[in-house]
Design a protein around this motif. Structure first.
Motif, PDB file in Angstrom:
ATOM      1  N   TYR A 116       0.847  -1.195   0.000  1.00  0.00           N
ATOM      2  CA  TYR A 116       0.000   0.000   0.000  1.00  0.00           C
ATOM      3  C   TYR A 116       0.883   1.246   0.000  1.00  0.00           C
ATOM      4  O   TYR A 116       1.966   1.230   0.594  1.00  0.00           O
ATOM      5  N   PRO A 117       0.419   2.309  -0.635  1.00  0.00           N
ATOM      6  CA  PRO A 117       1.256   3.523  -0.706  1.00  0.00           C
ATOM      7  C   PRO A 117       1.187   4.340   0.577  1.00  0.00           C
ATOM      8  O   PRO A 117       0.609   5.422   0.601  1.00  0.00           O
ATOM      9  N   TRP A 118       1.792   3.809   1.627  1.00  0.00           N
ATOM     10  CA  TRP A 118       1.772   4.521   2.912  1.00  0.00           C
ATOM     11  C   TRP A 118       2.467   5.861   2.758  1.00  0.00           C
ATOM     12  O   TRP A 118       3.602   5.926   2.289  1.00  0.00           O
ATOM     13  N   VAL A 119       1.782   6.900   3.186  1.00  0.00           N
ATOM     14  CA  VAL A 119       2.375   8.227   3.057  1.00  0.00           C
ATOM     15  C   VAL A 119       3.548   8.375   4.021  1.00  0.00           C
ATOM     16  O   VAL A 119       4.594   8.914   3.684  1.00  0.00           O
ATOM     17  N   HIS A 120       3.372   7.852   5.232  1.00  0.00           N
ATOM     18  CA  HIS A 120       4.426   8.060   6.227  1.00  0.00           C
ATOM     19  C   HIS A 120       5.695   7.285   5.901  1.00  0.00           C
ATOM     20  O   HIS A 120       6.734   7.520   6.502  1.00  0.00           O
ATOM     21  N   ALA A 121       5.611   6.364   4.928  1.00  0.00           N
ATOM     22  CA  ALA A 121       6.802   5.596   4.579  1.00  0.00           C
ATOM     23  C   ALA A 121       7.686   6.320   3.575  1.00  0.00           C
ATOM     24  O   ALA A 121       8.799   5.885   3.310  1.00  0.00           O
TER      25      ALA A 121
END
Lengths: 151, 316
Positions: free
Chosen positions: B77-82
């Motif tokens: 998933y395109p985690w923003v915090h990553a």
């Protein structure tokens, strides 16, 4: 609105832009509702607008019928309808999509075979692997849409 | 002069011999390349053969595990915090902590997180103090050596739902709900895995799948039989910021919170990384200019060859 909006405007590939593309079919997104937080600002596809419309319709019926029981039922219905997990809706859409058609076909075929095979002494078979492939396909397709829809 | 003439004679003599030899060898020239290359060809064939044999013996990876045992690999998933330049969304952390507290905390401990670390990242000081005071902790032994109870302080750690692992197992049908403090780091797939696990319970198990007694079917759990049942349902939690509490929203928030609990230093770490880049690039630029400065006498030096004056005998 602020720094983030300028950044978002400068980067057409940013997430706030991606949302608009994948916005749910049932969404009526009003810019007034969206706050000032650049990214991840998304409308739930089960936003309040369609429900409000339903509510209105139900209320009309209710007045005709009257009665508290009806009201309770209506409230329950409302709760059921109010929130639909966007993940489920997107994945359902994705399962029906062209890209997942082969794996879906395999899975359905397997389910048919296994459920129809219960009487005979055929070796045990399960559809877990087919299910994996289908779930993988659906998730892969739904992931970006889901992230655009979630906060 | 003498030596030269002798060489010349030798050359003539050799030439005569060579021409006869060359004439003889031209007939065998067609066959010679194979003879010449035979050793090389054989060695190459042996080398290739040994590679093929090695691949035959050890090459194909042995998959003793069935896909079921391995479990479905989580979707990315395109985690923003990553992302490298993004921090945790602290509003999401706050929601995630709420989900943890109201849902997960009844079985899972978060024993490495003290209330003080929640201050400023998830809660305000007053909220954290109030929350800590809701729990009782052991005091130091008093004058009589008795251990009493006192309300919690900011320095106390989040209380665990069970006294020890045995109690946890006894209460959960033999299965131990793991501590979640470092869970994002402790599982392959990290955030994606936990998110998929929480939201991945299918409505019905696929045909033919056998789920042992007391377990639940979850494709992402290795073996697909997991003791934890699905816990997240729509509107299980009422968010204070009125975010619609869908299953996936709650899962996303709680996973981000768990990532914070595993890596509370992440925001600072990324900031530090940026500082490192800024300082090293500045120092590099500086070093380029310093080098240029130091080398300038060398680079601008002109080496001139002045032909030595040979005096009056120049016209010789």
């Amino acid at each position: 609105m602020g720094f983030f909006d300028i950044v978002a405007a400068a980067m057409p590939w940013s997430e706030s832009e991606a949302e608009a593309v994948s916005g749910g079919s049932s969404t009526v997104s009003t810019p007034a509702n969206s706050g000032g937080k650049g990214e991840g600002e998304a409308k739930d596809p089960s936003g309040p607008t369609p429900d409000d419309k339903d509510e209105g319709g139900d209320e009309g019926e209710e007045k005709e019928d009257g009665g508290e029981k009806e009201e309770e039922e209506e409230e329950e219905e409302e709760e059921e309808e109010e929130l639909v997990d966007p993940k489920e809706t997107f994945e359902e859409e994705c399962k029906e999509s062209k890209a997942c058609a082969p794996v879906k076909h395999h899975f359905e075929e397997c389910v048919e075979r296994v459920t129809g095979n219960t009487d005979s002494k055929a070796p045990h078979e399960d559809c877990v692997e087919e299910f994996f492939h289908l779930a993988h396909c659906a998730n892969q397709c739904a992931a970006p849409k889901l992230w655009a829809a979630l906060k | 002069m003498l030596a030269r003439s002798r060489l010349f004679v030798g050359a003539v003599r050799n030439a005569a011999v060579n021409t006869t030899k060359r004439a003889a060898s031209t007939s065998a020239e067609a066959a010679s390349p194979f003879k010449l290359n035979a050793a090389g060809t054989a060695a190459t064939a042996v080398a290739m053969g040994s590679m093929a044999w090695y691949y035959h013996l050890y090459g194909p990876e042995l998959h003793a595990m069935t896909p079921v045992e391995e479990g479905l690999h989580p979707t990315k998933y395109p985690w923003v915090h990553a992302q490298y330049t993004k921090t945790f969304d602290h509003q999401a952390l706050r929601r995630g902590f709420q989900v943890y507290r109201e849902v997960c905390a009844s079985c899972h401990s978060l024993s490495r997180i003290p209330y003080r670390s929640l201050v400023g990242t998830v809660l305000t000081v007053d909220e954290a103090k109030a929350m800590a005071e809701e729990n009782e902790y052991d005091t130091e032994p008093n004058d009589e050596g008795e251990i009493e109870k006192r309300p919690g302080k900011l320095s106390d750690y989040l209380p665990s739902p069970y006294k020890n692992d045995e109690a946890a197992r006894a209460a959960n049908n033999g299965a131990l709900p793991p501590d979640l403090s470092l869970m994002v780091k402790a599982r392959h797939g990290g955030c994606d895995y936990i998110f998929s696990l929480l939201t991945g319970y299918p409505e019905e198990t696929p045909a033919g799948a056998v789920v042992p007694e007391g377990l639940n079917f979850n494709p992402y759990f290795p073996g697909t039989g997991i003791a934890m049942a699905r816990v997240l349902y729509n509107e299980l939690v009422e968010y204070e910021d009125e975010t619609p509490a869908t299953t996936s929203q709650m899962a996303k928030d709680v996973v981000e919170f768990l990532n914070w609990s595993a890596e509370p230093e992440m925001d600072q770490r990324k900031k530090m990384g940026m500082k490192v880049l800024v300082i090293t690039s500045a120092l590099f630029a500086l070093s380029v200019w310093v080098k240029r400065y130091k080398w300038s006498p060398v680079k601008t030096r002109k080496v001139v060859y002045a032909q030595p004056q040979m005096g009056g005998r120049r016209g010789h």
